[in-house]
Design an enzyme around this catalytic site. Structure first.
Site, PDB file in Angstrom:
ATOM      1  N   LEU A 100      42.496  55.339  64.231  1.00 20.76           N
ATOM      2  CA  LEU A 100      42.137  56.222  63.512  1.00 20.76           C
ATOM      3  C   LEU A 100      41.537  57.747  63.999  1.00 20.76           C
ATOM      4  CD1 LEU A 100      41.232  54.707  60.339  1.00 20.76           C
ATOM      5  CD2 LEU A 100      43.311  55.994  60.454  1.00 20.76           C
ATOM      6  N   ASP A 101      41.981  58.766  63.914  1.00 25.39           N
ATOM      7  CA  ASP A 101      41.311  60.061  64.271  1.00 25.39           C
ATOM      8  C   ASP A 101      39.877  60.085  63.763  1.00 25.39           C
ATOM      9  OD1 ASP A 101      43.618  60.620  65.880  1.00 25.39           O
ATOM     10  OD2 ASP A 101      44.262  61.844  63.843  1.00 25.39           O
ATOM     11  N   PRO A 102      38.886  60.753  64.444  1.00 24.96           N
ATOM     12  CA  PRO A 102      37.443  60.863  63.904  1.00 24.96           C
ATOM     13  C   PRO A 102      37.522  61.411  62.618  1.00 24.96           C
ATOM     14  CG  PRO A 102      37.377  61.305  66.351  1.00 24.96           C
ATOM     15  CD  PRO A 102      38.884  61.255  65.902  1.00 24.96           C
ATOM     16  N   ALA A 153      39.547  61.161  60.200  1.00 27.83           N
ATOM     17  CA  ALA A 153      40.177  60.031  59.036  1.00 27.83           C
ATOM     18  C   ALA A 153      39.149  59.122  58.886  1.00 27.83           C
ATOM     19  CB  ALA A 153      41.239  59.592  59.559  1.00 27.83           C
TER      20      ALA A 153
END
Length: 338
Positions: free
Chosen positions: A55-57, A59
């Site tokens: 997951l992206d930071p 998210a």
């Protein structure tokens, strides 16, 4: 001697332990998936750990973390179907396709109707061609694309096929009969269900282009990952509080057994003698269904033994067995008990 300027010297060294299970972590915003993994691995003192799908930071939401033997099924969970809720901000394009990036351009948002948005969303469902973001963890020449992008390298990312099962409008409160309230750029709340390798950032970026104004992801939350459709997620704060107040034993009760992550594979049950053969690395004639597939192997009591492959003739062969399957067959030494 510890010094105030060196926090590492003040922090006691973690004594890791053998631990098996799956944690359904509610990843907080601002941490990378690997940073979140390391936080919980140290919290649980797990010798071995891995997460199943970054997951992206920016998210938040479900990040399944596998400890110990559960890491052997992590690869299968990576390809699982996933669901997200996202807020798309129209009229602003960023270099990362989300709110963490630098603004590249701003454009006026044309008058939009709910019907027009729904029609645009439908063009991005099914088996589609998608160009991943330049700032992504995809590797080229052994290096993530985001590292090349940060150096200013010119990167061409080839489109690839992905599966988008649902791309639906949940809310468009900023829109009223095709006109924007207060002249502000509207936010669209969207629901996404997709397969492995799909980038929600790319979906939102391409949706914005189709609507004629550009867009980026302002917020993103992962709701579920197969087979965890109704997950009981744990936040870092809740886990840390539980560890502080109740100790490690109750912290371990937050883990799911490895069998909980095996529901996506077809199931094959074997008796004690068959389990012994598999644990020694030997195959079974069968026939076992389904042929040509990887399966979850369980004993007669329902305990997971690992993953196996069924060949074209229905023979079952061990692929990635858990430690205890080999121990029961006498192929590895049992763990030392202090």
């Amino acid at each position: 001697m510890a010094t105030p300027n060196n926090p590492r010297e003040r922090r006691p060294r973690t004594v890791f332990r053998r631990l098996d299970g799956i944690l359904l972590l509610d990843k907080p915003q601002g941490l990378s998936s690997n940073q979140a993994l390391q936080r919980v691995r140290h919290l649980f003192r797990a010798e071995k750990g891995g997460h199943t799908g970054s997951l992206d930071p920016l998210a938040t939401g479900l990040l399944p973390v596998c400890f110990g033997e559960a890491t052997k099924i992590a690869g299968g969970l990576l390809g699982a179907r996933k669901a997200y809720e996202t807020i798309a901000r129209l009229g602003v394009v960023t270099d990362t396709d989300d709110a963490d990036g630098q603004v590249l351009r701003e454009r006026p948002v044309p008058p939009l109707t709910i019907d027009a948005i729904d029609a645009a969303l439908r063009t991005f469902t099914g088996r589609i061609q998608q160009r991943p973001p330049i700032y992504s963890a995809l590797k080229r020449g052994g290096e993530p694309l985001y590292a090349k992008a940060r150096r200013g390298e010119v990167i061409e990312v080839e489109p690839r096929e992905v599966d988008v099962h649902a791309f639906d409008l949940l809310n468009a409160a900023d829109l009223l009969d095709g006109q924007l309230e207060n002249g502000a750029s509207p936010n669209l709340r969207l629901h996404v269900e997709c397969g492995s390798g799909t980038y929600v950032r790319s979906l939102v970026r391409d949706l914005g282009e189709l609507l004629g104004c550009g867009a980026h992801v302002a917020q993103l939350r992962r709701l579920w990952v197969d087979p965890f459709r109704e997950p009981r997620m744990w936040t870092l704060a809740a886990l840390e509080e539980l560890r502080e107040q109740a100790g490690e034993r109750l912290l371990d009760a937050c883990l799911l057994p490895v069998e909980a992550g095996m529901a996506s594979w077809p199931e094959v049950r074997v008796n004690a003698a068959q389990a012994q053969r598999l644990g020694r690395g030997q195959g079974l004639r069968g026939p076992y269904p389904p042929r040509g597939r990887q399966v979850a192997i369980l004993d007669e009591q329902g305990r997971g033994l690992g993953l196996g492959d069924v060949d074209a003739e229905g023979g079952l062969h061990p692929a990635r067995l858990f430690r205890w399957a080999a121990e029961a067959a006498g192929q590895v030494d049992a763990p030392h008990c202090p």
